[in-house]
Design a protein around this motif. Sequence first.
Motif, PDB file in Angstrom:
ATOM      1  N   UNK B 286     -58.052 -31.330  -7.674  1.00 47.47           N
ATOM      2  CA  UNK B 286     -57.394 -31.806  -6.464  1.00 47.47           C
ATOM      3  C   UNK B 286     -57.729 -30.926  -5.271  1.00 47.47           C
ATOM      4  N   UNK B 287     -57.761 -31.571  -4.133  1.00 47.29           N
ATOM      5  CA  UNK B 287     -57.884 -30.850  -2.882  1.00 47.29           C
ATOM      6  C   UNK B 287     -56.465 -30.500  -2.437  1.00 47.29           C
ATOM      7  N   UNK B 288     -56.261 -29.276  -1.944  1.00 48.01           N
ATOM      8  CA  UNK B 288     -54.924 -28.881  -1.504  1.00 48.01           C
ATOM      9  C   UNK B 288     -54.796 -29.072   0.007  1.00 48.01           C
ATOM     10  N   UNK B 289     -53.607 -28.808   0.537  1.00 43.27           N
ATOM     11  CA  UNK B 289     -53.371 -29.022   1.971  1.00 43.27           C
ATOM     12  C   UNK B 289     -54.248 -28.146   2.853  1.00 43.27           C
ATOM     13  N   UNK B 290     -54.706 -27.005   2.317  1.00 51.54           N
ATOM     14  CA  UNK B 290     -55.563 -26.121   3.118  1.00 51.54           C
ATOM     15  C   UNK B 290     -56.949 -26.731   3.334  1.00 51.54           C
ATOM     16  N   UNK B 291     -57.271 -27.788   2.620  1.00 52.32           N
ATOM     17  CA  UNK B 291     -58.566 -28.470   2.699  1.00 52.32           C
ATOM     18  C   UNK B 291     -59.726 -27.460   2.762  1.00 52.32           C
ATOM     19  N   UNK B 292     -59.952 -26.735   1.664  1.00 46.15           N
ATOM     20  CA  UNK B 292     -60.969 -25.681   1.697  1.00 46.15           C
ATOM     21  C   UNK B 292     -62.412 -26.188   1.561  1.00 46.15           C
ATOM     22  N   UNK B 293     -62.604 -27.507   1.690  1.00 49.92           N
ATOM     23  CA  UNK B 293     -63.956 -28.043   1.538  1.00 49.92           C
ATOM     24  C   UNK B 293     -64.324 -28.171   0.074  1.00 49.92           C
ATOM     25  N   UNK B 294     -63.312 -28.231  -0.754  1.00 48.86           N
ATOM     26  CA  UNK B 294     -63.557 -28.365  -2.186  1.00 48.86           C
ATOM     27  C   UNK B 294     -62.294 -28.733  -2.911  1.00 48.86           C
ATOM     28  N   UNK B 295     -62.381 -28.696  -4.230  1.00 52.71           N
ATOM     29  CA  UNK B 295     -61.281 -29.152  -5.057  1.00 52.71           C
ATOM     30  C   UNK B 295     -60.891 -28.057  -6.055  1.00 52.71           C
TER      31      UNK B 295
END
Lengths: 57, 474
Positions: B286-295
Amino acid sequence: MTRQPALTEIAAQVDQLHRIAQELYDRSEDFPALNRNLKRILASIHMLRINLEEDAD
Amino acid sequence: MTLHQGRGADTARQKLSPHSRRISKKPMNKSIPYWNPFLETLPRERLERLQLRKFRRIVRWAYEHSRFHRALYEKAGVEPDEIKSLEQVRLVPKVEKSMLRPIQSKDPFPYGDALCVPLDEVTEFHQTSGTTGQPVYQPDTWQDWEWFSECWATLLWAQGYRPHDRVFLPFGYNVFVAFWTGHYASEKIGCETVPGGVLDTQARILKMQELRATAMMATPTYVLGMADAAQRKLGIDPAKDLFVRRITCAGEPGALIPSTKERMEKLWGAKVFDHAGATEIGAWGFECEAQPGGMHVNEAMFLAEVEDPETGDLITEPNKSGKLVISALDRLAQPCIRFDSKDIVQMSPDQCPCGRTYKVFKGGVIGRADDITKVKGVLLAPSAIEDVVRSFPGLSHEYEVVVEKRGDMDHITLKVELAEGSGQDASSITEKLKTELRFKTNLGYEIQTHPYGSLPRYEVKAKRFKDLRKRGDA
Ligand SMILES: [Zn+2]
């Protein structure tokens, strides 16, 4: 033992919950409404255990 | 003695009356960023110890309860108790989807001998889509179903879903697992969950508007298709006239292809998140709320290994892509142990700012081992083409790639559509597109531009990449 004391306590209470639910389930063979709801409760309790599981207990 | 008989039954009934229900005075703290604050922040070393312990347990479970697994492990000479470290996990043989199909012709019907529980314990049936052959059936017990929806609850919470959300699922639920567990997880979190099943796209959009739905789950293809239909057929601008502020994507890459994500976020005025899962595996990423460009990989529930697709060697360093081999650590009815997912992933060197200790796969699932193909000797991932096409505002969302042999040479045709009313000159777009594609993929393309609305539209999953060099892909 690496787990925080609060979690250890919660895990112990979950074990109690499991024991009670299992006892009720084992006695519910003639009562479908209890039997099937207890089955679900046991699954939820197992999920609680997974959520609290650590390597060292 | 059964529970409804004997002394004390009346008292028990009184105690169970609905009037005795209590509502906690302490409401849940919605600002906690983690569904499971304990597991999601577990230090690496402890997390790995937990994974090893769970892996040994699931291998032993499969060995003791499934004829298929026992035979597989005996043939490889592996005893579950021999696995003493995460390195030794690789002693356990991998399982591929193709191995699961013949099992299903064995007893018990319809699952065969990978089933680890009595048939009476199975409460859920699902199957794979069968796009690569005969579908694989997936049994789950209620326990497994709790676990599957728990994995989804982890991801929805990480993406900011909270009990005040009204979640709309614009999807016709059926024998495929897609979105069923998303639905259950949304309920588990406490969100109001709206099944948007047997409605057409316009009716779904109007219902979402009427109910002021705040979140939804769909494939990227459908997220774009819905926005298109809202604007063109209903005169509704999803970003202004609807209330959706978070969208969870599944089923296809796209939410982590930067230009596709940007399109979706702009059209909907919402944050768009990716998630990864499969019928036979579960919701593992899953991608988290920080949206780090990955999962993130949900590493408390799954053990993810990345291996070199050619040599099979384990890849431990970041920034090197490989094939994901994955184990679901708590799924019991038909275990998923060292399953060859065919997903191509790449570990990120960075820690995610969200504070989770779970590793991150940069770009999520960047392709499928079946899709990443050599064209003119160069490795080509269809997602790289999509990223380029969708970065051109003058083009619509639709495109199609056809790879074929012309004489002895590989030839790639890219069909694109001009955006509606873009008024752009096709030849200038074509030239820019060729240059950008050459830069991003190292390959030359024949570009065909088509008027808006002439390429096929897809409702759920799209098939935009056709490799005519492979039989059956026409
Ligand atoms: Zn994160």
